[in-house]
Write a protein that holds these residues in place. Structure first.
Motif, PDB file in Angstrom:
ATOM      1  N   GLY A 273       0.816  -1.211   0.000  1.00  0.00           N
ATOM      2  CA  GLY A 273       0.000   0.000   0.000  1.00  0.00           C
ATOM      3  C   GLY A 273       0.848   1.259   0.000  1.00  0.00           C
ATOM      4  N   ALA A 274       1.941   1.263   0.754  1.00  0.00           N
ATOM      5  CA  ALA A 274       2.837   2.416   0.780  1.00  0.00           C
ATOM      6  C   ALA A 274       3.515   2.611  -0.573  1.00  0.00           C
ATOM      7  N   GLN A 275       3.913   1.528  -1.215  1.00  0.00           N
ATOM      8  CA  GLN A 275       4.527   1.631  -2.539  1.00  0.00           C
ATOM      9  C   GLN A 275       3.543   2.210  -3.557  1.00  0.00           C
ATOM     10  N   ILE A 276       2.296   1.772  -3.474  1.00  0.00           N
ATOM     11  CA  ILE A 276       1.285   2.304  -4.386  1.00  0.00           C
ATOM     12  C   ILE A 276       1.105   3.801  -4.168  1.00  0.00           C
ATOM     13  N   ALA A 277       1.076   4.231  -2.913  1.00  0.00           N
ATOM     14  CA  ALA A 277       0.904   5.656  -2.617  1.00  0.00           C
ATOM     15  C   ALA A 277       2.045   6.481  -3.201  1.00  0.00           C
ATOM     16  N   VAL A 278       3.272   5.988  -3.097  1.00  0.00           N
ATOM     17  CA  VAL A 278       4.420   6.705  -3.657  1.00  0.00           C
ATOM     18  C   VAL A 278       4.293   6.812  -5.177  1.00  0.00           C
ATOM     19  N   CYS A 279       3.906   5.724  -5.821  1.00  0.00           N
ATOM     20  CA  CYS A 279       3.751   5.750  -7.281  1.00  0.00           C
ATOM     21  C   CYS A 279       2.620   6.681  -7.708  1.00  0.00           C
ATOM     22  N   VAL A 280       1.535   6.680  -6.953  1.00  0.00           N
ATOM     23  CA  VAL A 280       0.411   7.569  -7.279  1.00  0.00           C
ATOM     24  C   VAL A 280       0.842   9.025  -7.190  1.00  0.00           C
ATOM     25  N   ILE A 281       1.645   9.353  -6.190  1.00  0.00           N
ATOM     26  CA  ILE A 281       2.135  10.735  -6.051  1.00  0.00           C
ATOM     27  C   ILE A 281       2.994  11.124  -7.254  1.00  0.00           C
ATOM     28  N   LEU A 282       3.882  10.228  -7.673  1.00  0.00           N
ATOM     29  CA  LEU A 282       4.735  10.524  -8.823  1.00  0.00           C
ATOM     30  C   LEU A 282       3.925  10.653 -10.109  1.00  0.00           C
TER      31      LEU A 282
END
Length: 297
Positions: A273-282
């Motif tokens: 979930g944290a990895q997805i959040a980082v990718c969504v921000i980028l």
């Protein structure tokens, strides 16, 4: 005889009922398929929830995000996805724009040829991956069969790290060059023909007309096309999943595939979930650039 106000009230009630009848399915889709999973994923990014070790999510704050900084495979997958996105978008833009320039001329059979060129774009990514997996297969693949006719030994296209990455890249280029061709052709058709006629009267060469008229007129459309295609290429999942599973080693493991493995192979839902959040921000930052171009254009 029914009073007019009562009739109007009944009509308004019917209109409201019809309004909600059309609105509710869209709201159910938006909340159930889009917003709710996104909110759950964002929440999981702040928890330690491994389906094997922890049956219940445990709140850990920003620990998952701090772990991302030290997660070498994730950072490598991120860099690999960025490299893949840059290469795929650049090559697809050049090929798509070149084909659009050729197809914008008057020629016999132009309409059916355009339809043929657009066919790869309508095939689902999983099917595209399966098609090219068969083409690149070292035992039954038509590519190695063609090489054998020339006396060239079979090539392990999907077993070599560099060749496997190039194979996935070639697959994406075949799949999405028609998208760049379509947008480029649409942009070229908006250029007034009078500009080329005036340039020809003034003695401009074809290269000067291309550099001083065509490129400035279609530049903004090409920038938007690159941003949209770059976002999609960064998120590529189905083709490497079907063709290589991310291998050999991690040579074709994109960030989407890495997140998938974190969630459904290692069952680390919180970290995924944290990895997805980082990718969504980028991706959101890149998408904001696209919106700015659309707004100002």
């Amino acid at each position: 005889m029914t009073p007019r106000p009562r009739r109007r009230g009944a009509m308004r009630s019917q209109q409201r009922l019809l309004f909600w009848a059309f609105l509710v399915p869209g709201l159910v889709y938006l909340v159930g398929i889009r917003l709710a999973p996104a909110a759950i994923t964002l929440f999981l990014g702040f928890t330690d929830w491994n389906l094997v070790r922890n049956p219940v999510p445990r709140f850990v704050g920003l620990q998952n995000y701090l772990n991302i900084v030290e997660d070498g495979p994730f950072l490598a997958a991120m860099g690999r996805s960025v490299l893949f996105s840059l290469l795929a978008t650049t090559i697809e833009l050049v090929l798509g724009f070149a084909i659009a320039l050729f197809m914008s001329r008057e020629m016999r059979g132009r309409t059916p040829l355009r339809a043929v060129l657009l066919m790869p774009m309508v095939i689902t990514p999983a099917v595209v991956g399966l098609i090219w997996y068969v083409l690149f297969h070292n035992a039954i693949g038509p590519l190695n069969w063609a090489l054998s006719l020339l006396g060239i030994p079979a090539v392990d296209w999907l077993g070599d790290p560099v060749l496997a990455f190039l194979a996935v890249l070639m697959t994406d280029i075949w799949h999405w060059t028609p998208f760049m061709f379509l947008l480029s052709l649409s942009a070229l058709q908006t250029v007034p023909g009078e500009l080329y006629e005036a340039a020809e009267v003034d003695g401009a060469s074809p290269w000067q007309s291309f550099r001083l008229i065509t490129l400035p007129m279609v530049r903004e459309a090409l920038i938007v096309a690159c941003i949209l295609r770059g976002i999609e290429a960064f998120e590529i999942f189905a083709e490497p999943f079907v063709m290589t599973g991310g291998g050999p080693g991690r040579a074709t493991e994109t960030v989407s595939l890495h997140i998938y493995k974190s969630a459904f192979t290692f069952f680390d839902m919180g970290f995924a979930g944290a990895q997805i959040a980082v990718c969504v921000i980028l991706v959101g930052a890149l998408y904001s650039v696209y919106l700015r171009h659309v707004r100002y254009d």
